[in-house]
Design an enzyme around this catalytic site. Structure first.
Site, short mmCIF file in Angstrom:
data_model
loop_
_atom_site.label_atom_id
_atom_site.label_comp_id
_atom_site.label_asym_id
_atom_site.label_seq_id
_atom_site.Cartn_x
_atom_site.Cartn_y
_atom_site.Cartn_z
N SER A 117 -56.74 -99.71 -32.24
CA SER A 117 -55.95 -98.48 -32.67
C SER A 117 -54.44 -98.66 -32.09
O SER A 117 -54.46 -99.25 -30.90
CB SER A 117 -56.63 -97.30 -32.20
OG SER A 117 -55.89 -96.11 -32.47
N TYR A 141 -59.07 -91.77 -25.70
CA TYR A 141 -59.47 -92.61 -26.77
C TYR A 141 -58.87 -94.05 -26.71
O TYR A 141 -59.44 -94.88 -27.06
CB TYR A 141 -59.23 -91.82 -28.09
CG TYR A 141 -59.21 -92.70 -29.44
CD1 TYR A 141 -60.60 -93.01 -29.76
CD2 TYR A 141 -58.28 -93.02 -29.95
CE1 TYR A 141 -60.56 -93.97 -30.94
CE2 TYR A 141 -58.35 -93.69 -31.18
CZ TYR A 141 -59.42 -94.21 -31.47
OH TYR A 141 -59.48 -95.06 -32.75
N LYS A 145 -60.17 -98.05 -26.02
CA LYS A 145 -59.97 -99.18 -27.06
C LYS A 145 -59.12 -100.17 -26.21
O LYS A 145 -59.53 -101.54 -26.43
CB LYS A 145 -59.26 -98.82 -28.21
CG LYS A 145 -59.56 -97.83 -29.24
CD LYS A 145 -60.91 -98.43 -30.11
CE LYS A 145 -61.58 -97.57 -30.70
NZ LYS A 145 -62.63 -97.98 -31.67
N1 UFG Z 1 -50.65 -83.13 -38.57
C1 UFG Z 1 -50.03 -81.88 -39.10
N2 UFG Z 1 -51.04 -81.00 -39.68
C2 UFG Z 1 -52.52 -81.35 -39.75
C3 UFG Z 1 -52.84 -82.77 -39.32
C4 UFG Z 1 -51.96 -83.47 -38.61
O1 UFG Z 1 -49.11 -81.50 -38.88
O2 UFG Z 1 -53.35 -80.48 -40.34
C5 UFG Z 1 -49.66 -84.07 -38.02
C6 UFG Z 1 -49.86 -84.43 -36.71
O3 UFG Z 1 -49.74 -83.47 -35.66
C7 UFG Z 1 -49.28 -85.65 -36.28
C8 UFG Z 1 -49.23 -86.24 -37.84
O4 UFG Z 1 -49.62 -85.11 -38.78
O5 UFG Z 1 -47.83 -85.27 -36.02
C9 UFG Z 1 -50.33 -87.30 -38.19
O6 UFG Z 1 -51.76 -86.96 -37.73
P1 UFG Z 1 -53.02 -87.67 -37.97
O7 UFG Z 1 -53.96 -86.76 -37.28
O8 UFG Z 1 -53.00 -87.66 -39.43
O9 UFG Z 1 -52.98 -88.98 -37.30
P2 UFG Z 1 -52.53 -89.34 -35.72
O10 UFG Z 1 -51.17 -90.13 -35.85
O11 UFG Z 1 -52.66 -88.14 -34.80
O12 UFG Z 1 -53.98 -90.19 -35.61
C10 UFG Z 1 -53.87 -91.91 -35.81
C11 UFG Z 1 -55.53 -92.15 -35.85
C12 UFG Z 1 -56.13 -91.96 -34.54
C13 UFG Z 1 -55.22 -92.46 -33.40
C14 UFG Z 1 -53.70 -91.87 -33.33
C15 UFG Z 1 -52.90 -92.72 -32.48
O13 UFG Z 1 -56.12 -91.18 -36.86
O14 UFG Z 1 -57.15 -92.50 -34.52
O15 UFG Z 1 -53.12 -92.23 -34.69
O16 UFG Z 1 -51.84 -91.95 -32.00
F1 UFG Z 1 -55.64 -92.43 -32.31
#
Ligand code: UFG
Length: 323
Positions: A117, A141, A145
Site C-alpha cells: 500500500s 496498517y 505492510k
Molecule cells: N473522504 C471524505 N469523505 C468520505 C470518505 C473519505 O472526505 O466519506 C476523504 C478522506 O478524508 C481522504 C480522501 O477522501 O481525504 C480519500 O479517502 P479514502 O478513504 O477514499 O482513501 P485513503 O487515501 O484514506 O485510503 C487509501 C487506501 C488505504 C490506504 C491509504 C494510505 O484505501 O487502504 O490510502 O494512506 F491505507
C-alpha cells in the site's frame, strides 16, 4: 492451466484479480475466511473458506489444486481501525502472513504477488513518490505492510520465493461488466461514500478544507481496480520470467483532490451533489501521488480505465445493481 492461490479472493481487489486471472488463462483458487469478503464475488474458480494463517489448510489446498504461485490480498485494511486495535492488525496482517509464507515454503511454491500500500510511505512531500522514497508509515496498517515487505526480502531469499509487493494508491471503480465491485462494511472510501450519499438523498461529508493543497482538500491518486488486477497478472508473468523481486507502485501518476472527485461525480451523474465540509479525518496525509514509472517499464503496465469519469461511472453502475 496454472492454478494460482488467491488469498483474499472474495474481497474487492482480490475478486477483480480472479477475473483477470481467469481471462488470462489461469485457474484462480480463492482462500478467504469471508469475514470481510463475499462468497458471491468468487465466480471464476473454487472457494476454500479458511484463514490464511491456517498452515495445514493452506498446505492441503496447495497440494489439492497443484498451486504454482500465490497472490495475497488478505488483510485488515481500515486505517482508523488499525490505530484503535493495532494488536489485531499485527496478528492478522503480520503473524498470519508469516504463517502463509511458511506454508508456501513447505510446499515449494516459488512466487508471490503481495498487496502492499501507499500507506508504507506515510507523509510524502507532495511530489510523485518513487519506490525508493523513505518508508515512514504513520499508522499500524501501513506498518504491517512495511514489515511484510521486509520479511519478503529475507524469507524470499532463504526460501527461494520470488515476490512483487504492489503498493496500491487509491483503488476505485468496479468491474466494467458490473459483476463485482466495492462492498466494504463499513464503507470509508470517498467515491462509494459520495455515491451512497446521493442515493440516500443526503449531503456527502468531506473531511478537511485547510490542507496545504491547491484547493485545501486532500489529494490522492485514484487507480481503477481492474487496472490493479491486470498489474497482478503482469507481475505473476514477470516473476515467472525470472524478474527480480521488488516493490512497485500502482497508481495513475495524477493527483485529484477530494473536491475534484465530487465535481467529477456531479459531471458524470449530471446533477449537483450537496456537500458538508467537516474537520480533517485523523491520519490523512495531505497528498499521495504515485510515480508509476517502474511498473510501466518492468510490467509493461499502464492503467487504461483510471480516468476519473470511468472510475465514477463503473462504481455508480455497480452501486445501482445493489438493492
Ligand atoms: N473522504 C471524505 N469523505 C468520505 C470518505 C473519505 O472526505 O466519506 C476523504 C478522506 O478524508 C481522504 C480522501 O477522501 O481525504 C480519500 O479517502 P479514502 O478513504 O477514499 O482513501 P485513503 O487515501 O484514506 O485510503 C487509501 C487506501 C488505504 C490506504 C491509504 C494510505 O484505501 O487502504 O490510502 O494512506 F491505507
Amino acid at each position: 492451466m496454472d492454478a494460482i492461490l488467491v488469498v483474499g479472493g472474495a474481497g474487492y481487489v482480490g475478486s477483480h484479480a480472479c477475473k483477470a486471472l481467469a481471462l488470462a488463462g489461469y485457474k484462480p483458487v480463492t482462500l478467504d475466511n469471508l469475514r470481510t469478503g463475499h462468497a458471491d464475488a468468487v465466480k471464476w474458480g473454487p472457494l476454500v473458506e479458511a484463514d490464511f494463517g491456517d498452515v495445514e489448510t493452506v498446505r492441503q489446498t496447495i497440494r489439492e489444486h497443484g498451486i504454482v504461485a500465490a497472490m495475497h490480498f488478505g488483510a485488515l485494511s481500515l486505517v482508523a481501525e488499525s490505530v484503535a486495535e493495532p494488536a489485531r492488525y499485527y496478528a492478522n496482517n503480520v503473524s498470519g502472513t508469516l504463517r502463509l509464507l511458511e506454508a508456501l515454503g513447505a510446499e515449494g511454491v516459488g512466487r508471490i504477488v503481495f498487496s502492499s500500500s501507499a500507506a508504507v510511505y506515510g507523509e510524502a512531500s507532495g511530489e510523485p513518490i518513487p519506490e525508493d522514497a523513505p518508508l515512514n508509515p504513520i499508522n499500524p496498517y501501513g506498518e504491517t505492510k512495511r514489515v511484510i515487505e521486509g520479511a519478503l526480502r529475507f524469507i524470499g531469499q532463504a526460501q527461494g520465493l520470488a515476490w512483487c509487493a504492489l503498493r496500491y494508491f487509491n483503488a476505485a471503480g468496479a468491474d466494467e461488466a458490473g459483476e463485482i465491485g466495492e462492498r466494504h462494511e463499513p464503507e470509508t472510501h470517498l467515491i462509494p461514500n459520495v455515491l451512497k450519499a446521493v442515493r440516500a438523498g443526503r449531503p456527502v461529508k468531506l473531511f478537511g478544507s485547510d490542507y496545504p493543497t491547491p484547493d485545501g482538500s486532500v489529494v490522492r491518486d485514484y487507480v481503477h481496480v481492474a487496472d490493479l488486477a491486470d498489474a497482478h497478472v503482469a507481475a505473476l508473468k514477470f516473476l515467472a520470467g525470472g524478474g527480480e523481486s521488488q516493490p512497485m507502485n500502482l497508481g495513475s501518476g495524477e493527483g485529484l483532490s477530494v473536491k475534484q472527485i465530487v465535481a467529477a461525480a456531479e459531471r458524470v451523474l449530471g446533477h449537483p451533489i450537496p456537500a458538508e465540509m467537516g474537520p480533517r479525518r485523523a491520519g490523512d496525509p495531505p497528498c499521495l501521488v504515485a510515480d508509476p514509472t517502474r511498473a510501466k517499464h518492468r510490467l509493461h503496465w499502464a492503467p487504461s480505465r483510471s480516468h476519473v469519469d470511468t472510475l465514477i461511472r463503473t462504481a455508480q453502475a455497480f452501486e445501482a445493481t445493489r438493492g
